[in-house]
Write an enzyme that holds these catalytic residues in place. Structure first.
Site, PDB file in Angstrom:
ATOM      1  N   SER A   1     -58.840  26.631   3.435  1.00  0.00           N
ATOM      2  CA  SER A   1     -57.610  26.534   3.409  1.00  0.00           C
ATOM      3  C   SER A   1     -57.862  27.816   1.643  1.00  0.00           C
ATOM      4  O   SER A   1     -59.027  27.129   1.235  1.00  0.00           O
ATOM      5  CB  SER A   1     -56.687  26.067   2.766  1.00  0.00           C
ATOM      6  OG  SER A   1     -56.665  25.584   2.108  1.00  0.00           O
ATOM      7  N   LYS A   2     -56.910  28.380   1.712  1.00  0.00           N
ATOM      8  CA  LYS A   2     -57.045  29.534   0.426  1.00  0.00           C
ATOM      9  C   LYS A   2     -57.004  28.495  -1.316  1.00  0.00           C
ATOM     10  O   LYS A   2     -57.536  28.588  -1.333  1.00  0.00           O
ATOM     11  CB  LYS A   2     -56.408  30.892   0.341  1.00  0.00           C
ATOM     12  CG  LYS A   2     -54.654  30.292   0.593  1.00  0.00           C
ATOM     13  CD  LYS A   2     -53.950  31.466   1.007  1.00  0.00           C
ATOM     14  CE  LYS A   2     -52.096  32.047   0.735  1.00  0.00           C
ATOM     15  NZ  LYS A   2     -51.938  33.009   1.498  1.00  0.00           N
TER      16      LYS A   2
END
Ligand code: GLU
Length: 502
Positions: free
Chosen positions: A258-259
């Protein structure tokens, strides 16, 4: 038939590295088969639109070398390529699908739908519930039309008929089957007149004559609806072939990357830096971390694809000739940042010195260092085996540009004694005039001096290295001296003596 592929990101923020991989695979396939690769901007969700994101996507693709043949920012005859510029087109097709009996007008307000959701577990609009809602199926088409003329808000929904198996021959996953009875009646056209992803995506893939869709696995469930749309429009014959890419997993091997993992694992998960409104929404990019685009591309290409064998280094041209969808894996690919660093080291080592010098230049400029290209080339060739990132040349190698900032005290404690002062004073003299200006002869001369003075190389050379660069790490000491020059090397011995006696 010329293959036509597209990368269709939504400009909702910085383009995640997984998106770059998707773009890359589309690009590789298109290039390999002499096809066309286009960039379409899917910006129909106005609520999630982020200014600057479109430019970011374009700049990222350009930096990575994945340059589209057509698309927003790249020209082409099948445009416009930005969905917000194609509103009329979707309108026309949404109404056409109602005419063809595969979609309907629905008038239920968001409040009404919410009430149903509150009252019924798992309420969704589908073949079981649509008969109990307010739409052109329950009102009749004539009434529905007059409601629309009166200006009542409406959406267009896909009419999914139950009792069918929808089969998708995915080139990565094989045959995937969906039961139509389990699908909901997706909104195609929203009350604000904007299409949803599903309608716009299918209409555009059709009109832009897309032959192959390669995208992330999160879109696989939507594909069932897309197949129904192609059928509904009578476009099944030219429906693209689908390939859904495996997930990119966190460095620890489980869970989707994920970011937020960028900050968590101290690594970039975006191609370029992005400055959002908050620090949490600001991210460092591969570019700014000092990656070469070629290294990032090689790393990304192997996240989920491998042609077989042990080979790992592939230029973009080699990737194009080797690429095939059959060699894309089904299981998730771990985002191994150590591997990304390894690729960068390999690519840095393989670049010509003058190219490296020009990459070091902006970093040297930023620090106010010597920016002479010949000098940067010298630093490049001495340091290239020892760096991971481009900024390392001026960070780990700062001593090529400014005096030593800290001396390795351990080596000093082990090797230094006061009796060495006169010998080092002599060396200062020697280094300010040595001839010829060449590393191996210099080394021989210095070793001669050491021997004549009754020392062993191991007594003196480590100290000399500390005097010149402060650390036991780094390139060969006499090469470094030649780069630094006579005056500066002599000055460094003097400074070392001052440091040691202070
Ligand atoms: N707009 C979608 C995205 O943001 C495109 C998915 C697709 O390729 O169909 O990824």
């Amino acid at each position: 038939m010329t293959p036509r592929l597209r990368f269709a990101p939504s400009p909702t923020g910085a383009l995640h590295i997984g998106g770059v991989r998707t773009a890359l695979y589309n690009y590789l396939f298109a290039r390999k088969h002499n096809g066309v690769f286009l960039l379409r901007i899917e910006d129909t969700d106005q609520g999630r639109y982020v200014p600057g994101a479109e430019d970011y996507i374009i700049e990222s693709l350009k930096w990575a070398g994945i340059v589209p043949d057509e698309g927003v920012g790249f020209g082409g005859n099948e445009g416009p390529y930005r969905q917000s510029d194609r509103k009329e087109i979707y309108h026309k097709f949404a109404h056409e699908l109602v005419e063809r009996g595969h979609a309907y007008y629905a008038f239920d307000t968001p409040d009404e739908l919410e009430q149903r959701r509150q009252a019924e577990d798992n309420f969704t609009c589908n073949h079981l519930t649509r008969g109990t809602l307010t739409n052109s199926l329950t009102l009749g088409m004539d009434d529905a039309r007059s409601w629309i003329e009166e200006g009542r808000p409406y959406v267009v929904r896909l009419k999914v008929e139950p009792g069918r198996e929808i089969k998708i021959n995915d080139l990565v996953r094989g045959e995937v089957t969906f039961q139509s009875g389990e699908l909901d009646d997706k909104v195609l056209l929203k009350a604000d007149g904007m299409p949803t992803y599903h309608l716009a995506n299918v209409v555009d893939d059709h009109l832009m004559r897309i032959t192959h869709v390669i995208r992330g696995e999160e879109w696989l469930p939507s594909t069932a609806h897309h197949v129904l749309l192609y059928e509904g429009f009578g476009w099944s014959d030219t429906m693209p072939v689908f390939s859904h890419l495996p997930l990119i997993l966190k460095p620890v091997g489980s869970g989707k990357l994920s970011k937020r993992d960028g900050a968590k694992f101290g690594m970039p998960v975006f191609p370029l830096s992005w400055k959002g409104e908050t620090s949490e929404d600001s991210f460092e990019g591969f570019r700014e971390a000092g990656f070469l685009p070629e290294a990032m591309i090689n790393f990304l290409a192997l996240l989920g694809w491998h042609p077989g064998g042990d080979r790992e280094l592939f230029t973009l041209d080699e990737l194009i000739s080797e690429f095939s969808i059959e060699h894309i894996g089904k299981s998730g690919a771990r985002f191994d940042f150590e591997k990304a660093k390894w690729f960068n080291q390999k690519y840095i080592q393989s670049l010509p010195t003058d190219v490296l010098a020009s990459l070091i230049l902006p970093h040297a400029e930023k620090k106010g260092y010597n920016t002479d290209m010949a000098y940067l080339g010298q630093v490049a060739s001495l340091m290239r085996e020892r760096v991971t990132f481009i900024p390392d040349f001026v960070e780990a190698g700062y001593y090529f540009f400014e005096p030593v900032k800290s001396y390795d005290q351990e080596t000093i404690a082990k090797k230094w004694n006061e009796n060495l002062i006169p010998f080092f004073n002599n060396l200062t003299e020697f280094f300010s005039n040595f001839e010829p200006f060449e590393a191996s002869q210099l080394e021989e001369q210095v070793k001669g001096l050491i021997q004549t003075a009754g020392y062993k190389p191991g007594d003196i050379l480590p100290l000399l290295r500390i005097a010149f660069v402060g650390t036991m790490k780094g390139p060969a000491v006499f090469d470094t001296v030649v780069a630094l020059g006579r005056e500066e090397s002599a000055a460094r011995i003097r400074r070392f003596l001052e440091h040691i006696s202070s």
